[in-house]
Design a protein around this motif. Sequence first.
Motif, short mmCIF file in Angstrom:
data_model
loop_
_atom_site.label_atom_id
_atom_site.label_comp_id
_atom_site.label_asym_id
_atom_site.label_seq_id
_atom_site.Cartn_x
_atom_site.Cartn_y
_atom_site.Cartn_z
N LEU A 103 0.86 -1.17 0.00
CA LEU A 103 0.00 0.00 0.00
C LEU A 103 0.90 1.23 0.00
CD1 LEU A 103 -2.87 1.19 0.22
CD2 LEU A 103 -2.64 1.07 2.70
N ASN A 104 0.56 2.21 -0.81
CA ASN A 104 1.43 3.39 -0.97
C ASN A 104 1.16 4.43 0.12
OD1 ASN A 104 -1.09 4.02 -1.93
ND2 ASN A 104 -0.40 4.89 -3.86
N THR A 105 1.47 4.09 1.36
CA THR A 105 1.15 4.95 2.50
C THR A 105 1.95 6.25 2.47
OG1 THR A 105 2.80 3.75 3.81
CG2 THR A 105 0.52 3.03 4.00
N THR A 106 1.25 7.33 2.84
CA THR A 106 1.88 8.65 2.94
C THR A 106 1.33 9.36 4.16
OG1 THR A 106 1.90 8.76 0.50
CG2 THR A 106 2.47 10.76 1.70
N PHE A 107 2.12 9.47 5.21
CA PHE A 107 1.68 10.18 6.40
C PHE A 107 1.44 11.64 6.06
CE2 PHE A 107 2.77 12.49 10.40
CZ PHE A 107 1.68 12.06 11.14
N VAL A 108 0.37 12.20 6.61
CA VAL A 108 -0.04 13.55 6.22
C VAL A 108 1.04 14.58 6.55
CG1 VAL A 108 -1.25 14.06 8.40
CG2 VAL A 108 -1.99 15.16 6.25
N GLY A 109 1.80 14.36 7.61
CA GLY A 109 2.91 15.27 7.92
C GLY A 109 4.02 15.20 6.91
N ASN A 110 4.20 14.02 6.30
CA ASN A 110 5.22 13.89 5.27
C ASN A 110 4.87 14.65 4.01
OD1 ASN A 110 6.77 12.29 6.98
ND2 ASN A 110 6.04 10.36 6.12
N ILE A 111 3.59 14.61 3.62
CA ILE A 111 3.20 15.37 2.44
C ILE A 111 3.29 16.87 2.72
CG2 ILE A 111 0.73 15.16 2.92
CD1 ILE A 111 2.35 15.55 -0.52
N ALA A 112 2.98 17.28 3.96
CA ALA A 112 3.15 18.69 4.32
C ALA A 112 4.62 19.10 4.21
CB ALA A 112 2.63 18.96 5.72
N ASP A 113 5.52 18.22 4.67
CA ASP A 113 6.96 18.50 4.53
C ASP A 113 7.34 18.64 3.06
OD1 ASP A 113 7.24 18.33 7.27
OD2 ASP A 113 8.13 16.33 7.26
N ALA A 114 6.79 17.76 2.21
CA ALA A 114 7.10 17.82 0.78
C ALA A 114 6.63 19.13 0.17
CB ALA A 114 6.47 16.63 0.07
N VAL A 115 5.49 19.64 0.62
CA VAL A 115 5.01 20.94 0.12
C VAL A 115 6.03 22.03 0.46
CG1 VAL A 115 3.24 22.72 0.38
CG2 VAL A 115 2.57 20.32 0.15
N MET A 116 6.55 22.01 1.69
CA MET A 116 7.54 23.02 2.09
C MET A 116 8.77 22.93 1.18
SD MET A 116 5.73 24.28 4.43
CE MET A 116 4.14 23.44 4.21
N LEU A 117 9.23 21.73 0.92
CA LEU A 117 10.39 21.55 0.06
C LEU A 117 10.11 22.03 -1.36
CD1 LEU A 117 11.46 18.00 1.29
CD2 LEU A 117 12.72 20.13 1.68
N ALA A 118 8.90 21.77 -1.86
CA ALA A 118 8.54 22.22 -3.21
C ALA A 118 8.52 23.74 -3.29
CB ALA A 118 7.18 21.64 -3.60
N ILE A 119 8.17 24.40 -2.19
CA ILE A 119 8.20 25.87 -2.16
C ILE A 119 9.64 26.38 -2.13
CG2 ILE A 119 7.64 27.89 -0.76
CD1 ILE A 119 5.14 26.37 0.21
N ASP A 120 10.47 25.73 -1.32
CA ASP A 120 11.80 26.28 -1.02
C ASP A 120 12.89 25.84 -1.98
OD1 ASP A 120 10.61 27.46 1.16
OD2 ASP A 120 11.27 25.94 2.60
N ALA A 121 12.71 24.72 -2.67
CA ALA A 121 13.78 24.20 -3.54
C ALA A 121 14.07 25.17 -4.68
CB ALA A 121 13.39 22.83 -4.09
N PRO A 122 15.30 25.20 -5.16
CA PRO A 122 15.61 26.05 -6.32
C PRO A 122 14.73 25.68 -7.51
CG PRO A 122 17.63 25.19 -5.31
CD PRO A 122 16.49 24.47 -4.65
N ALA A 123 14.44 26.67 -8.33
CA ALA A 123 13.53 26.45 -9.47
C ALA A 123 14.08 25.41 -10.44
CB ALA A 123 13.29 27.77 -10.19
N GLU A 124 15.38 25.44 -10.67
CA GLU A 124 15.97 24.49 -11.62
C GLU A 124 15.86 23.07 -11.07
OE1 GLU A 124 20.13 23.67 -14.09
OE2 GLU A 124 19.96 25.41 -12.74
#
Length: 336
Positions: free
Chosen positions: A201-222
């Motif tokens: 099962l492709n489990t994703t803890f809700v806090g982990n997806i929230a962390d991924a959102v932060m990284l998607a905001i902060d990561a360099p555009a390239e």
Amino acid sequence: MPHTILLTGATGFVGSHVAEVLVRRGDTVRTLARAGSDTAFLESLGATVVRGDLTDADALARAIEGCDVVVNCAAKVGDWGHVDGYRAVNVEGLRHLLDATLGRSLHRVVHVSSLGVYAARHHYGTDETEPLPNDHIDGYTQSKVEAERLALQYHRKQKVPVVILRPGFVYGPRDRTVLPRLADRLKERSVMYIARGRFALNTTFVGNIADAVMLAIDAPAEGTVGEVFNITDGEFVSKRRFFETVADGLGLKRPRGFPPVPVWLARIGANWREGVFRRKNKPHPPRITQAQLKFAGLNLDFSIAKARTKLGYTPRVLFDEGMKQALDWYKGHVAK
């Protein structure tokens, strides 16, 4: 530097966690919420609530004014109903949101999609190079594929700085839909294993997806903007382990292990029942649908190597701890 962020879907399960993390780290959060929706939690965080929805151009304009980041967590979810109902929110709502970004200087637009966009088959380490099928088994996943393509089109043609995240089965505190429904099925003793529950099962803890959102905001555009990223907990969790963890945590009997239902037989049954329910215009789904079969009977293992490499994503919470948090919240807030 702190951002001023328009967050859609903030009253929902995933969106509320994203809002909480954004506020905690010092960003200014503005949310778009429909009239009558409960915004007490968001207001307690200090988020600004603009009343309206994605079809309200005036509300969208007010909400996005002064924002440099947009995070879209809004979605109609489910495994039953006509595709047009899902398209109205997941595709056309997104179109309105993306139109509102045009002509604005934005740092990032993060769109939360789903691993459901991949074909309904067994997956063993599938990564983002996998082509997506044009036709899907249910309205939700059909609309999510179309939404992804729309977002990438706005990136290519209008230079909107889009990043797409594909979480799997999201679980955790504040889930008022999936876990309560599963608890009811366990109490009824109506959960049975398909293929002995051995598949992933492709489990994703809700806090982990929230962390991924932060990284998607902060990561360099390239290497980030215009890209799609699978997001899971990064560990193998079998269907059996998932169901038994929930049952044990709630003090319920574990699902029956026998007779094990083969996937091919379950698929025939699901197709037949769906056909019957559609012919009768039933407003609710049958006990087993193609979407439920995918959840319960297919191996759903997806690679997160790209997110690890390009976003710096490392799952912070693994399944045992994440499910403990989910069950503790459920027992304290829903199962009273």
